[in-house]
Design a protein around this motif. Structure first.
Motif, PDB file in Angstrom:
ATOM      1  N   ARG A 101      37.256 -24.130  66.537  1.00  0.00           N
ATOM      2  CA  ARG A 101      37.148 -23.358  65.302  1.00  0.00           C
ATOM      3  C   ARG A 101      36.870 -21.872  65.531  1.00  0.00           C
ATOM      4  O   ARG A 101      37.490 -21.018  64.888  1.00  0.00           O
ATOM      5  N   VAL A 102      35.968 -21.519  66.421  1.00  0.00           N
ATOM      6  CA  VAL A 102      35.622 -20.116  66.628  1.00  0.00           C
ATOM      7  C   VAL A 102      36.827 -19.310  67.131  1.00  0.00           C
ATOM      8  O   VAL A 102      37.090 -18.210  66.621  1.00  0.00           O
ATOM      9  N   PRO A 103      37.608 -19.799  68.120  1.00  0.00           N
ATOM     10  CA  PRO A 103      38.823 -19.067  68.488  1.00  0.00           C
ATOM     11  C   PRO A 103      39.796 -18.907  67.316  1.00  0.00           C
ATOM     12  O   PRO A 103      40.534 -17.920  67.255  1.00  0.00           O
ATOM     13  N   ARG A 104      39.780 -19.866  66.391  1.00  0.00           N
ATOM     14  CA  ARG A 104      40.636 -19.766  65.206  1.00  0.00           C
ATOM     15  C   ARG A 104      40.201 -18.592  64.322  1.00  0.00           C
ATOM     16  O   ARG A 104      41.040 -17.845  63.805  1.00  0.00           O
ATOM     17  N   TYR A 105      38.888 -18.409  64.157  1.00  0.00           N
ATOM     18  CA  TYR A 105      38.389 -17.253  63.411  1.00  0.00           C
ATOM     19  C   TYR A 105      38.862 -15.954  64.071  1.00  0.00           C
ATOM     20  O   TYR A 105      39.245 -14.994  63.393  1.00  0.00           O
ATOM     21  N   GLU A 106      38.794 -15.922  65.394  1.00  0.00           N
ATOM     22  CA  GLU A 106      39.183 -14.722  66.136  1.00  0.00           C
ATOM     23  C   GLU A 106      40.642 -14.369  65.881  1.00  0.00           C
ATOM     24  O   GLU A 106      40.984 -13.201  65.624  1.00  0.00           O
ATOM     25  N   LEU A 107      41.530 -15.370  65.917  1.00  0.00           N
ATOM     26  CA  LEU A 107      42.956 -15.132  65.698  1.00  0.00           C
ATOM     27  C   LEU A 107      43.234 -14.641  64.278  1.00  0.00           C
ATOM     28  O   LEU A 107      44.014 -13.707  64.063  1.00  0.00           O
ATOM     29  N   LEU A 108      42.596 -15.276  63.289  1.00  0.00           N
ATOM     30  CA  LEU A 108      42.802 -14.881  61.899  1.00  0.00           C
ATOM     31  C   LEU A 108      42.294 -13.461  61.643  1.00  0.00           C
ATOM     32  O   LEU A 108      42.928 -12.682  60.930  1.00  0.00           O
ATOM     33  N   LEU A 109      41.151 -13.130  62.227  1.00  0.00           N
ATOM     34  CA  LEU A 109      40.580 -11.808  62.017  1.00  0.00           C
ATOM     35  C   LEU A 109      41.433 -10.726  62.694  1.00  0.00           C
ATOM     36  O   LEU A 109      41.592  -9.617  62.161  1.00  0.00           O
ATOM     37  N   LYS A 110      41.992 -11.019  63.856  1.00  0.00           N
ATOM     38  CA  LYS A 110      42.893 -10.071  64.522  1.00  0.00           C
ATOM     39  C   LYS A 110      44.137  -9.836  63.666  1.00  0.00           C
ATOM     40  O   LYS A 110      44.627  -8.697  63.560  1.00  0.00           O
ATOM     41  N   ASP A 111      44.653 -10.922  63.081  1.00  0.00           N
ATOM     42  CA  ASP A 111      45.814 -10.809  62.202  1.00  0.00           C
ATOM     43  C   ASP A 111      45.465  -9.973  60.964  1.00  0.00           C
ATOM     44  O   ASP A 111      46.260  -9.150  60.501  1.00  0.00           O
ATOM     45  N   TYR A 112      44.265 -10.171  60.439  1.00  0.00           N
ATOM     46  CA  TYR A 112      43.791  -9.431  59.264  1.00  0.00           C
ATOM     47  C   TYR A 112      43.691  -7.937  59.573  1.00  0.00           C
ATOM     48  O   TYR A 112      44.131  -7.085  58.800  1.00  0.00           O
ATOM     49  N   LEU A 113      43.118  -7.604  60.724  1.00  0.00           N
ATOM     50  CA  LEU A 113      42.971  -6.197  61.121  1.00  0.00           C
ATOM     51  C   LEU A 113      44.325  -5.533  61.376  1.00  0.00           C
ATOM     52  O   LEU A 113      44.495  -4.332  61.151  1.00  0.00           O
ATOM     53  N   LYS A 114      45.297  -6.312  61.851  1.00  0.00           N
ATOM     54  CA  LYS A 114      46.626  -5.776  62.095  1.00  0.00           C
ATOM     55  C   LYS A 114      47.280  -5.317  60.780  1.00  0.00           C
ATOM     56  O   LYS A 114      48.028  -4.343  60.746  1.00  0.00           O
ATOM     57  N   ARG A 115      46.976  -6.052  59.692  1.00  0.00           N
ATOM     58  CA  ARG A 115      47.551  -5.715  58.381  1.00  0.00           C
ATOM     59  C   ARG A 115      46.723  -4.662  57.638  1.00  0.00           C
ATOM     60  O   ARG A 115      47.186  -4.089  56.662  1.00  0.00           O
ATOM     61  N   LEU A 116      45.502  -4.426  58.090  1.00  0.00           N
ATOM     62  CA  LEU A 116      44.580  -3.553  57.361  1.00  0.00           C
ATOM     63  C   LEU A 116      44.888  -2.075  57.671  1.00  0.00           C
ATOM     64  O   LEU A 116      44.974  -1.699  58.835  1.00  0.00           O
TER      65      LEU A 116
END
Length: 567
Positions: free
Chosen positions: A161-176
Motif C-alpha cells: 500500500r505505501v508504494p502505491r501512495y508514492e506512485l499516486l502522489l508522483k502522478d498527482y505532482l506531475k499534473r500539478l
C-alpha cells in the motif's frame, strides 16, 4: 486560438488531478475493506479460538502484529478525510494538505514490514500444526469477502500500500502546475511517504524472489532444495547442450542461481512438474571459458567439481551472467573464510570448552562452516556450536558433550569439537548411540524415536518422530532430536492405520492413510513397531484419556519422561 488551447489544457489538467485524487479515494476504500478482513475477521476469529486454549494467543499476535493500529488509522482518519475532501473538490481541489497531515503516521508500517517474514513463518507452521487453526482460516477464505484469495495474499496488501501512495502522489505532482498552492504540501508529503516506502519495496522484492523460487521448486517436482531467502535466480532460459562424443546438440533448460547451476530436461506436461534436473554444478570452484565452434555460435564450457559441459546460448549475454555470478560468489566466500578465521583465532584448541566462544552471526555465512552445504529456510537451518561458535547445519551439530565454561552441563557441539573434547570420532559416537538405542528428547512424550519415513512414495529418509503428551493426537517429524522446529506435522485424528507387510517397503513398516494423504513409516524392530502402533491406533480415534493410559503403561518404561529413553 492560443487562448482556447490554454483553456482546454487547463480543463484537461484539472480533470487529470481530479482523476488521480478520485483513484486515491477508491483504492483507499477497497484497502480499508481488506484491513477490516484482516483485523475484524481473520484476527478476531483466531483470537477468539485462541482464548479457548486451542493454540497460543501470542501466535495470533505474532502473525497480525500491528494490523489493528493500521486499520484504525485508515478507517477512522485517512479515509473519512479523503471522503470529505472529494465532496468539497469544487471549492477545495487539493489533497496535498491531507497527505502532509497523515503521512507521518505511515511510519507504523515499518513494524509490520519488519515482522512480515516472521508472520509468514508462524502462519505456515501453525496451519500445519493445528487442525483448528487451519480450519478457521480455510472457512474464512471460502467467504465472498475474501474474493477466492488466501490470507497470505491479503497480508501482502499493507506491504504494497505505501508504494502505491508514492506512485499516486508522483502522478498527482506531475499534473500539478508549478505555482499551485498545493505543490509545497504535496512535495513534503511525498518525501515522508518515499521514506516509508523504502522498507515496503525491499519486502516486496524479497517476497517476489521467494515466490519465483517456489514456482521453480514446483516446476522441478519439489525435488530441489532451492527455496531460501539467500538464494537468488540470476538467469533462466532454453539452451543447447553439445554432446561430448559427436556434434549433436540437445535441448535443455537452464536455471542459474547465485550458488548453483541446474541443467534440466523438459517434461511434456501441462501441469505440475515441467522439468527434470539432469545436471547440478555448484558455483564454488566453477570455471567458464568461451569456446569456438563453427557449427554453433555463442558456445562456452562450464567446468565444475561435478561435471564439465559445453553449452550454446541463444545470446552472448549468458557468458557474462556466469562470470558476474562467479565473481559475486567468490566475494561472499572470502567473507565466509574471514569469519571462519576470526572464529579460529578467538578460541584456541587449548581453551576449547573452557572459555565461551564468540558466536559467528547468522548473516555472516550462507553455508554450513563444516560441510559447506548451503543453508535453507525449509530443510537446512542454522545452528551454533557452543564450543567454537561456528554456524553449522543440524547434521554437523548433532552431538552433545559437557563444556567446562558452562558448569560441565551438556551442550550442542559440532562434530570436530566433539572429537577434540571427547577423544571419540563422530562415526564412533553414532555407532555407539545406535547400539544403545538410547536418544535424548527434551520434552514429555507418549512415544518418540528414529523411524524411516516416506511421504507419497518419495525416497525413504531417517527422521526423529514424536507424539507429545500435551498434543497426543499430533505426530511431529523432525530432522534430528535437537531440532527446535518440526519438518512436518501429521494430525492423526481420522487417519486409518495399515500395518500389513508390503514387498516394496522395508521390514517392520506401517502406513497412515487419509483421503489422498499417505505417510509410510518403518521401525528398527517389531517391538518398536508394536509400541508405536499401540499409541497411534488410539490417537487416530481422538480418545485422549485412553492415550494417557497407553502412555503410562509399558511405554512409560522410558519414553514418557524427558530423560534418556529407548524406543
Amino acid at each position: 486560438h492560443n487562448f482556447s488551447t490554454s483553456i482546454r489544457k487547463h480543463i484537461t489538467n484539472e480533470q487529470k488531478l481530479y482523476k488521480v485524487a478520485n483513484e486515491l479515494l477508491l483504492t483507499e476504500r477497497a484497502y480499508v475493506t481488506r484491513l477490516y478482513l484482516l483485523d475484524q475477521v481473520f484476527c478476531a476469529k483466531l483470537t477468539q479460538e485462541a482464548a479457548k486454549g486451542t493454540f497460543p494467543v501470542d501466535v495470533v499476535k505474532g502473525i497480525f502484529c500491528n494490523v489493528a493500529c493500521i486499520y484504525a488509522f485508515h478507517s477512522q482518519f485517512l479515509l473519512p478525510d479523503l471522503e470529505a475532501r472529494m465532496c468539497q473538490w469544487e471549492s477545495r481541489p487539493r489533497i496535498g494538505d491531507i497527505l502532509e497531515q497523515h503521512a507521518p503516521f505511515l511510519r507504523m508500517y515499518a513494524e509490520y514490514v519488519k515482522n512480515f517474514d516472521n508472520a509468514m513463518d508462524l502462519l505456515k507452521q501453525w496451519t500445519e500444526r493445528s487442525a483448528q487453526f487451519s480450519a478457521i482460516i480455510q472457512e474464512i477464505q471460502k467467504q465472498d469477502i475474501c474474493g477466492s484469495l488466501t490470507l497470505q495474499h491479503h497480508m501482502l496488501e499493507p506491504v504494497q500500500r505505501v508504494p502505491r501512495y508514492e506512485l499516486l502522489l508522483k502522478d498527482y505532482l506531475k499534473r500539478l502546475p508549478p505555482d499551485a498552492p498545493d505543490r509545497s504540501q504535496a512535495e513534503k508529503s511525498l518525501q515522508t511517504i518515499s521514506m516509508a516506502a523504502t522498507h515496503s519495496n525491499s519486502a516486496i522484492r524479497k517476497m517476489e524472489n521467494l515466490k519465483k523460487l517456489m514456482e521453480i521448486y514446483e516446476s522441478l517436482g519439489g525435488e530441489e532444495d532451492i527455496v531460501n531467502a539467500s538464494n537468488e535466480l540470476i538467469k533462466e532460459g532454453q539452451i543447447l547442450k553439445l554432446a561430448a562424443r559427436n556434434t549433436s546438440a540437445m535441448e535443455r533448460y537452464l536455471y542459474l542461481f547465485n550458488n548453483i547451476l541446474l541443467v534440466c530436461v523438459p517434461k511434456f506436461s501441462l501441469v505440475g512438474q515441467r522439468f527434470t534436473v539432469r545436471t547440478r554444478v555448484g558455483i564454488e570452484g566453477i570455471k567458464v571459458v568461451e569456446t569456438v565452434n563453427d557449427a554453433y555460435p555463442h558456445t562456452f564450457q562450464v567446468s565444475g567439481k561435478e561435471r564439465t559441459l559445453e553449452l550454446q546460448a541463444r545470446r552472448p549475454f549468458c557468458l557474462q551472467a556466469f562470470q558476474q555470478t562467479i565473481e559475486t560468489f567468490q566475494k561472499k566466500n572470502e567473507t565466509f573464510k574471514s569469519a571462519s578465521k576470526e572464529a579460529e583465532e578467538d578460541v584456541s584448541t587449548e581453551e576449547l570448552g573452557r572459555r565461551a566462544p564468540r558466536w559467528i552471526r547468522d548473516n555472516e555465512v550462507t553455508m554450513c562452516m563444516k560441510c559447506k552445504e548451503p543453508f535453507n529456510a525449509l530443510t537446512r537451518r542454522r545452528h551454533h556450536c557452543r564450543a567454537c561458535g561456528y554456524v553449522v547445519c543440524w547434521r554437523c551439530s548433532d552431538y552433545k558433550t559437557t563444556l567446562e565454561y558452562d558448569g560441565n552441563r551438556m551442550n550442542k557441539v559440532c562434530k570436530d569439537c566433539f572429537s577434540i573434547l571427547t577423544g571419540r570420532t563422530a562415526s564412533e559416537e553414532r555407532s555407539e548411540a545406535k547400539k544403545r538405542g538410547i536418544l535424548e528428547f527434551s520434552g514429555s512424550s507418549l512415544v518418540c524415536g528414529f523411524l524411516l519415513y516416506s511421504e507419497k512414495a518419495r525416497p525413504w529418509q531417517r527422521v526423529w518422530c514424536v507424539i507429545p503428551e500435551k498434543e497426543a493426537v499430533v505426530l511431529y517429524v523432525y530432522g534430528a532430536p535437537q531440532d527446535v522446529k518440526a519438518q512436518s506435522t501429521i494430525p492423526l485424528l481420522g487417519y486409518s492405520v495399515d500395518d500389513a507387510p508390503r514387498a516394496m517397503d522395508p521390514p517392520c513398516s506401517f502406513r497412515l492413510c487419509q483421503s489422498k494423504s499417505l505417510h509410510s513409516f518403518a521401525c528398527e524392530s517389531e517391538e518398536q513397531k508394536r509400541r508405536w502402533l499401540q499409541v497411534i491406533r488410539v490417537a487416530v480415534t481422538g480418545d485422549v484419556a485412553e492415550l494417557q493410559t497407553a502412555g503410562s503403561g509399558d511405554l512409560a518404561n522410558g519414553s514418557h519422561d524427558s530423560g534418556p529413553h529407548s524406543i
